[in-house]
Design a protein around this motif. Structure first.
Motif, PDB file in Angstrom:
ATOM      1  N   GLY A 175       0.806  -1.211   0.000  1.00  0.00           N
ATOM      2  CA  GLY A 175       0.000   0.000   0.000  1.00  0.00           C
ATOM      3  C   GLY A 175       0.837   1.257   0.000  1.00  0.00           C
ATOM      4  N   LYS A 176       1.849   1.302  -0.886  1.00  0.00           N
ATOM      5  CA  LYS A 176       2.776   2.430  -0.951  1.00  0.00           C
ATOM      6  C   LYS A 176       2.663   3.140  -2.297  1.00  0.00           C
ATOM      7  N   VAL A 177       3.217   4.356  -2.342  1.00  0.00           N
ATOM      8  CA  VAL A 177       3.310   5.111  -3.587  1.00  0.00           C
ATOM      9  C   VAL A 177       4.570   4.675  -4.326  1.00  0.00           C
ATOM     10  N   VAL A 178       4.428   4.393  -5.617  1.00  0.00           N
ATOM     11  CA  VAL A 178       5.556   4.009  -6.461  1.00  0.00           C
ATOM     12  C   VAL A 178       5.860   5.158  -7.414  1.00  0.00           C
ATOM     13  N   ARG A 179       7.133   5.512  -7.510  1.00  0.00           N
ATOM     14  CA  ARG A 179       7.571   6.579  -8.409  1.00  0.00           C
ATOM     15  C   ARG A 179       8.181   5.961  -9.665  1.00  0.00           C
ATOM     16  N   PHE A 180       7.729   6.422 -10.834  1.00  0.00           N
ATOM     17  CA  PHE A 180       8.247   5.928 -12.115  1.00  0.00           C
ATOM     18  C   PHE A 180       8.869   7.115 -12.834  1.00  0.00           C
ATOM     19  N   GLU A 181      10.193   7.204 -12.761  1.00  0.00           N
ATOM     20  CA  GLU A 181      10.907   8.343 -13.331  1.00  0.00           C
ATOM     21  C   GLU A 181      11.164   8.143 -14.824  1.00  0.00           C
ATOM     22  N   GLU A 182      10.994   9.229 -15.577  1.00  0.00           N
ATOM     23  CA  GLU A 182      11.294   9.245 -17.025  1.00  0.00           C
ATOM     24  C   GLU A 182      10.580   8.105 -17.746  1.00  0.00           C
ATOM     25  N   ILE A 183       9.294   8.012 -17.566  1.00  0.00           N
ATOM     26  CA  ILE A 183       8.542   6.883 -18.108  1.00  0.00           C
ATOM     27  C   ILE A 183       8.574   6.847 -19.631  1.00  0.00           C
ATOM     28  N   THR A 184       8.633   8.009 -20.285  1.00  0.00           N
ATOM     29  CA  THR A 184       8.614   8.026 -21.747  1.00  0.00           C
ATOM     30  C   THR A 184       9.945   7.594 -22.356  1.00  0.00           C
ATOM     31  N   ARG A 185      10.949   7.355 -21.548  1.00  0.00           N
ATOM     32  CA  ARG A 185      12.200   6.819 -22.065  1.00  0.00           C
ATOM     33  C   ARG A 185      12.209   5.294 -22.073  1.00  0.00           C
ATOM     34  N   CYS A 186      11.156   4.693 -21.538  1.00  0.00           N
ATOM     35  CA  CYS A 186      11.049   3.228 -21.518  1.00  0.00           C
ATOM     36  C   CYS A 186      10.458   2.722 -22.833  1.00  0.00           C
ATOM     37  N   PRO A 187      10.813   1.509 -23.242  1.00  0.00           N
ATOM     38  CA  PRO A 187      10.158   0.913 -24.405  1.00  0.00           C
ATOM     39  C   PRO A 187       8.648   0.817 -24.181  1.00  0.00           C
ATOM     40  N   LEU A 188       7.900   0.833 -25.269  1.00  0.00           N
ATOM     41  CA  LEU A 188       6.441   0.841 -25.172  1.00  0.00           C
ATOM     42  C   LEU A 188       5.910  -0.397 -24.467  1.00  0.00           C
ATOM     43  N   GLU A 189       6.547  -1.553 -24.690  1.00  0.00           N
ATOM     44  CA  GLU A 189       6.042  -2.770 -24.045  1.00  0.00           C
ATOM     45  C   GLU A 189       6.218  -2.723 -22.536  1.00  0.00           C
ATOM     46  N   VAL A 190       7.233  -1.998 -22.072  1.00  0.00           N
ATOM     47  CA  VAL A 190       7.409  -1.835 -20.627  1.00  0.00           C
ATOM     48  C   VAL A 190       6.359  -0.871 -20.081  1.00  0.00           C
ATOM     49  N   GLN A 191       6.121   0.217 -20.802  1.00  0.00           N
ATOM     50  CA  GLN A 191       5.072   1.143 -20.376  1.00  0.00           C
ATOM     51  C   GLN A 191       3.722   0.433 -20.275  1.00  0.00           C
ATOM     52  N   ASP A 192       3.420  -0.389 -21.256  1.00  0.00           N
ATOM     53  CA  ASP A 192       2.093  -1.010 -21.310  1.00  0.00           C
ATOM     54  C   ASP A 192       1.883  -2.064 -20.240  1.00  0.00           C
ATOM     55  N   CYS A 193       2.937  -2.510 -19.572  1.00  0.00           N
ATOM     56  CA  CYS A 193       2.734  -3.451 -18.479  1.00  0.00           C
ATOM     57  C   CYS A 193       2.026  -2.788 -17.303  1.00  0.00           C
ATOM     58  N   LEU A 194       1.955  -1.439 -17.327  1.00  0.00           N
ATOM     59  CA  LEU A 194       1.242  -0.726 -16.263  1.00  0.00           C
ATOM     60  C   LEU A 194      -0.267  -0.710 -16.472  1.00  0.00           C
ATOM     61  N   LEU A 195      -0.727  -1.053 -17.652  1.00  0.00           N
ATOM     62  CA  LEU A 195      -2.158  -0.914 -17.953  1.00  0.00           C
ATOM     63  C   LEU A 195      -3.017  -1.689 -16.977  1.00  0.00           C
ATOM     64  N   SER A 196      -2.741  -2.978 -16.833  1.00  0.00           N
ATOM     65  CA  SER A 196      -3.566  -3.796 -15.945  1.00  0.00           C
ATOM     66  C   SER A 196      -3.330  -3.436 -14.483  1.00  0.00           C
ATOM     67  N   LEU A 197      -2.105  -3.026 -14.152  1.00  0.00           N
ATOM     68  CA  LEU A 197      -1.816  -2.670 -12.773  1.00  0.00           C
ATOM     69  C   LEU A 197      -2.634  -1.471 -12.332  1.00  0.00           C
ATOM     70  N   LEU A 198      -2.776  -0.484 -13.239  1.00  0.00           N
ATOM     71  CA  LEU A 198      -3.483   0.736 -12.877  1.00  0.00           C
ATOM     72  C   LEU A 198      -4.991   0.608 -12.998  1.00  0.00           C
ATOM     73  N   SER A 199      -5.463  -0.312 -13.830  1.00  0.00           N
ATOM     74  CA  SER A 199      -6.912  -0.474 -13.989  1.00  0.00           C
ATOM     75  C   SER A 199      -7.466  -1.580 -13.106  1.00  0.00           C
ATOM     76  N   GLU A 200      -6.863  -2.763 -13.137  1.00  0.00           N
ATOM     77  CA  GLU A 200      -7.341  -3.893 -12.347  1.00  0.00           C
ATOM     78  C   GLU A 200      -6.788  -3.893 -10.926  1.00  0.00           C
ATOM     79  N   ARG A 201      -5.710  -3.146 -10.684  1.00  0.00           N
ATOM     80  CA  ARG A 201      -5.071  -3.067  -9.361  1.00  0.00           C
ATOM     81  C   ARG A 201      -4.625  -4.436  -8.868  1.00  0.00           C
ATOM     82  N   VAL A 202      -4.058  -5.208  -9.766  1.00  0.00           N
ATOM     83  CA  VAL A 202      -3.607  -6.547  -9.414  1.00  0.00           C
ATOM     84  C   VAL A 202      -2.419  -6.916 -10.290  1.00  0.00           C
ATOM     85  N   VAL A 203      -1.488  -7.695  -9.714  1.00  0.00           N
ATOM     86  CA  VAL A 203      -0.375  -8.269 -10.463  1.00  0.00           C
ATOM     87  C   VAL A 203      -0.571  -9.778 -10.488  1.00  0.00           C
ATOM     88  N   ALA A 204      -0.603 -10.337 -11.669  1.00  0.00           N
ATOM     89  CA  ALA A 204      -0.700 -11.790 -11.801  1.00  0.00           C
ATOM     90  C   ALA A 204       0.695 -12.384 -11.899  1.00  0.00           C
TER      91      ALA A 204
END
Length: 382
Positions: A175-204
């Motif tokens: 239940g902590k805040v996570v900081r993601f620095e310089e997110i637009t410098r990451c490859p798109l596939e790495v960015q997109d791994c956040l989609l389910s985390l931010l919407s479903e709030r779960v990691v499988a």
């Protein structure tokens, strides 16, 4: 998942900092850290705010919105220092965004204190600012979510014991805040791994079975991401990911006196930590800050980032040159010596613009330090 009720490393550091006054040896050990996290640097202020905080708090937060705001923008009546120089309404909107559990995206020019703001907010909201993913071309999904201890994996197979949680998994589980620095410098596939985390709030975790195969976000989990406007187009975020963030722009400091005060304060702190026994000269810093503002917004505008953070770095270098080479605070001539590496970088046109500024515009200003700046133009390398 392993038991997350044990104190985290950052919590331990906070406790150590709170007891440092009564333990001289511990205080000495802490002093060797070049830059402790915000929750350690301002542990006393956070403790005072927590003790006096009787306002309602969002679920999972360490402080109320009012107390978190006071921690970031300052409250002289309670002895809380101002740590972020900017529009307080930006801080208000950022805190409200996190309270809604949406992601917060801080965008702006390099050097506008986006990372500092995210660190301060994280320290206020959850008491820990070190759950950080540093984005870059080599960032992988493992560094965002989780990886494995391969020795244990080979010996025992997939198990919670062989799982190595990355910041995002830890933030959700604790239940902590996570900081993601310089997110637009990451490859798109790495960015997109956040989609389910931010919407479903779960990691499988498909390698595990039973209750360990799913890690659900606890109250207090949220994400603060930062991106430089100059990096847009490097790895542009998808529309789907943008929808999961509220965007806030952090602008450069508009007022000269405010920027000068900030540079003087921060450079003074750096110089003190570097063993310099004299404070930086205000008249030299005024020349430095005005030069940066002219090169940022004037007719000889440079392509390099002439940010407040860069001005602090140059002021630090000027003070070091003056003290360790001559035993004094540093002069405008030292500013010229230190400017080339900051202003010119690898752009020959920027060096030419800087030279023109020193030759043509510096003499138009009044004062001895401006005269020294003009006379020292021959010290500009290149």
């Amino acid at each position: 998942m392993p038991d997350t009720t044990e104190p985290t490393t950052a919590e331990s550091r906070t406790r150590r900092s709170e007891t440092a006054k009564s333990d001289p040896a511990l205080s000495s050990a802490e002093s060797g850290v070049q830059r402790p996290p915000a929750e350690v640097r301002y542990a006393d202020e956070l403790a005072r705010l927590r003790d006096a905080d009787d306002a309602p708090r969002p679920p999972g937060w360490a402080l109320s919105l009012r107390a978190a705001r006071a921690f970031v923008v300052g409250d002289p009546s309670r002895g809380i220092s101002a740590k972020f120089v900017g529009n307080p309404s930006l801080v208000d909107r950022a805190l409200v965004t996190l309270a809604t559990t949406r992601g917060l995206m801080l965008v702006g020019e390099p050097g506008t204190a986006k990372s500092l703001l995210s660190e301060l907010i994280a320290a206020a909201v959850c008491g820990e600012s070190t759950l950080t993913v540093q984005g870059g071309a080599a960032t992988t999904e493992d560094q965002v979510k989780y990886s494995w201890n391969y020795a244990l994996l080979v010996a025992e197979g997939p198990s919670p014991r062989s799982l190595v949680p990355a910041p995002m998994l830890r933030g959700m589980a604790e239940g902590k805040v996570v900081r993601f620095e310089e997110i637009t410098r990451c490859p798109l596939e790495v960015q997109d791994c956040l989609l389910s985390l931010l919407s479903e709030r779960v990691v499988a975790i498909p390698e595990l079975t039973g209750p360990d195969a799913m890690v659900f976000a606890r109250e207090g989990f949220s994400v603060i991401a930062t991106a430089n406007t100059r990096d847009r187009g490097v790895n542009e975020m998808s529309a789907a990911l943008k929808r999961r963030f509220n965007f806030e722009t952090v602008f450069p400091i508009a007022d000269l006196d405010t920027e000068l005060d900030l540079v003087e304060r921060e450079a003074g702190r750096l110089l003190e930590r570097s063993g310099v026994r004299v404070a930086p000269r205000r008249d030299v810093l005024e020349v430095l800050v005005r030069t940066f503002r002219d090169l940022r917004d004037g007719t000889e505008r440079l392509s390099s980032v002439m940010s407040t953070a860069e001005a602090v770095s140059v002021a630090h270098a000027v003070g070091l040159r003056g003290w360790f080479l001559r035993g004094e605070a540093g002069t405008a001539a030292d500013v010229v010596e230190c400017l080339a590496g900051t202003a010119a970088k690898d752009n020959a046109d920027d060096l030419a613009r800087l030279r023109r500024y020193l030759e043509q515009q510096a003499p138009r200003q009044s004062g001895e330090q401006w005269a020294q700046l003009h006379r020292a133009r021959h010290l500009l390398s290149g």
